[in-house]
Design an enzyme around this catalytic site. Structure first.
Site, PDB file in Angstrom:
ATOM      1  N   HIS A   1       0.834  -1.226   0.000  1.00  6.44           N
ATOM      2  CA  HIS A   1       0.000   0.000   0.000  1.00  6.44           C
ATOM      3  C   HIS A   1       0.863   1.269   0.000  1.00  6.44           C
ATOM      4  CE1 HIS A   1      -3.286  -2.730   1.370  1.00  6.44           C
ATOM      5  NE2 HIS A   1      -2.300  -3.253   2.088  1.00  6.44           N
TER       6      HIS A   1
ATOM      7  N   GLU B   1      10.514   8.161 -16.800  1.00  3.00           N
ATOM      8  CA  GLU B   1       9.186   8.745 -17.070  1.00  3.00           C
ATOM      9  C   GLU B   1       8.718   8.435 -18.493  1.00  3.00           C
ATOM     10  OE1 GLU B   1       8.518  12.830 -14.826  1.00  3.00           O
ATOM     11  OE2 GLU B   1      10.550  12.701 -15.622  1.00  3.00           O
TER      12      GLU B   1
ATOM     13  N   SER C   1      16.199  21.188 -15.820  1.00  2.00           N
ATOM     14  CA  SER C   1      15.038  22.022 -16.107  1.00  2.00           C
ATOM     15  C   SER C   1      15.507  23.311 -16.752  1.00  2.00           C
ATOM     16  CB  SER C   1      14.302  22.320 -14.804  1.00  2.00           C
ATOM     17  OG  SER C   1      13.550  23.510 -14.937  1.00  2.00           O
TER      18      SER C   1
ATOM     19  N   LYS D   1      17.081  21.307 -10.580  1.00  5.33           N
ATOM     20  CA  LYS D   1      16.389  20.068 -10.938  1.00  5.33           C
ATOM     21  C   LYS D   1      17.265  19.035 -11.642  1.00  5.33           C
ATOM     22  CE  LYS D   1      12.531  19.174 -10.747  1.00  5.33           C
ATOM     23  NZ  LYS D   1      11.285  19.597 -11.342  1.00  5.33           N
TER      24      LYS D   1
END
Ligand code: ARG
Length: 469
Positions: free
Chosen positions: A159, A293, A280, A286
């Site tokens: 979970h 992804e 970024s 970043k």
């Protein structure tokens, strides 16, 4: 308007509408099968010669012409024309252009329907073999990584709540198991691919004395398809491939998701390499996990191809229908997608830097050892349900005090149950918790080390195309 007579033009008086011609054409997609189409033609012409359907001279001229075409295709010098609709007619037209009217004899006892079914099987067989190699590479790098990170403890989750600590290597080997099943599924795809539709003709077979066993053998297929109607209308093999491909992507996507979570500031369990992350354009701090992804994102297109082809096929009467021309794009795209994703994943895994301290801190911070205290009581004869209740109360107490279980005062423990003595504290140690799970398939370091060894032996003993004994 069309720029020349059609190969099927005999019964037509008027020209094809230009829009229809473009709509009908599949050459932009199916030219990828040009070499497979030539293989099929070589096998077919050889058989036509051997059976005496064509003369020796005719066969020799056709085979020479086909080899000539192959050289051009291989050097990317072949000029595919939309007006000739598809790869089959482009190559046949070029053959006749080069060797004269005898080229027109190649299509004796053959149809584009058995031709395209054969080509797609040949194309897919080649590429499934490449994918099997890539899956194998992924399994190897995971076993290597599991070996490298032995001894590192990771919180295990259910979970997405900390559940019980596990060996980080155990987690990596769980990924390996997924790929092992994927490999098995792709080997299964190869089994169903191993059938030759060639010689089924348009749908009903042919009046010529062809030898389908011979063409099957020449093309490396185990046997000819039994039923000519089925041979030209079966696309199960492509659907089966897409479904196996979808499962590979589902697995890659789950791994990607974990890498994305783990590399976040909140988890901080791994550092991904600069080579496989990006920055970024606005936020200088970043480091984005673009590769995982994109792998996660590209999963959608492979599922889309599976659902697309299932939908194309679901309402089709036997045998060939032009709808089936839509079968290739999704298959080709799925192969390209898996190829890219599996290649990148295999590059990424060895470059993942684990952060053992962060993992250990997270594993130790959320009462991941509570089950072990309950197990300890159960081993002393306390019914497990009761033990669960007792430890639950202790967790509540520890939570209220803001301390781990092992920091609770001895008298608090003993007040809950007399069996909660010093021995009980020993089972709470994080490494002890992991080491105690020695059951088959469990996370104990000894078990993990055994599995690494067994996998190394298995991977060395069998290539990706041969199923382990
Ligand atoms: N380009 C076609 C396809 O990919 C080849 C088969 C065409 N057959 C036909 N009867 N029109 O499906």
């Amino acid at each position: 308007m069309s720029d020349g007579p059609k190969m099927w033009g005999g019964r037509f008086a008027g020209d094809t509408d230009a829009l229809v011609e473009a709509f009908n054409a599949s050459i932009d997609v199916d030219k990828a099968m040009a070499l497979d189409d030539l293989d099929g033609s070589v096998a077919h012409a050889t058989m036509l010669g051997e059976t005496g359907i064509l003369t020796r001279e005719e066969t020799a001229a056709i085979l020479r012409g086909l080899e000539d075409l192959r050289r051009d295709v291989e050097r990317d010098r072949f000029d595919f024309k939309v007006a000739l609709e598809d790869v089959h007619m482009n190559l046949e037209a070029a053959l006749t252009e080069r060797i004269g009217p005898v080229g027109g004899k190649l299509h004796t006892a053959r149809s584009r329907n058995d031709q395209v079914a054969t080509d797609l099987r040949l194309w897919l067989r080649r590429h499934v073999r490449v994918l099997l190699q890539l899956l194998r590479r992924n399994r190897e790098v995971l076993v290597d990584a599991a070996d490298r990170w032995q001894g590192v403890v990771l919180p295990g989750y259910t979970h997405l709540q900390v559940a019980q600590p596990v060996a980080f290597s155990h987690h990596l080997l769980a990924w390996q198991e997924m790929f092992a099943r994927d490999e098995d599924r792709l080997r299964d795809v190869l089994k169903r691919l191993d059938v030759s539709p060639l010689g089924a003709g348009a749908l009903a077979g042919t009046t010529f004395p062809i030898d389908r066993m011979r063409t099957a053998t020449l093309l490396g297929f185990a046997r000819p398809a039994e039923n000519s109607l089925d041979a030209v209308s079966d696309r199960d093999f492509a659907i089966e491939f897409l479904s196996a491909a979808s499962i590979v992507m589902m697995h890659l996507s789950r791994m990607a998701e974990e890498l994305i979570l783990w590399s976040s500031n909140e988890f901080g369990f791994v550092e991904l390499p600069d080579s496989h992350t990006t920055g970024s354009s606005i936020m200088p701090q970043k480091k984005n996990p673009d590769v995982p992804e994109l792998i996660r994102g590209k999963t959608g297109r492979v599922y889309g191809s599976l659902v697309g082809l299932l939908t194309v096929m679901k309402g089709l009467p036997l045998a060939y229908n032009k709808d089936m021309q839509e079968d290739k794009e999704g298959v080709f795209d799925a192969v390209a997608t898996l190829r890219a994703c599996l290649t990148l994943q295999a590059e990424l895994v060895p470059r993942i830097e684990a952060k053992p301290d962060a993992m250990r801190a997270a594993a130790g911070a959320a009462y991941a050892n509570a089950t072990d205290l309950a197990d300890h009581l159960a081993k002393r004869g306390v019914p497990f349900r009761e033990a669960h209740e007792v430890v639950g109360r202790l967790v509540a107490r520890a939570l209220a005090d803001g301390v781990p279980l092992e920091a609770l005062p001895a008298d608090v423990l003993r007040a809950e149950h007399p069996a909660l003595d010093d021995d009980a504290l020993a089972v709470l140690d994080l490494d002890a918790v992991v080491a105690a799970r020695t059951s088959f398939g469990g996370t104990a370091p000894a078990r993990v080390a055994e599995r690494i060894e067994a996998l190394r032996a298995a991977l060395a003993a069998h290539g990706p195309e041969e199923a382990p004994a």
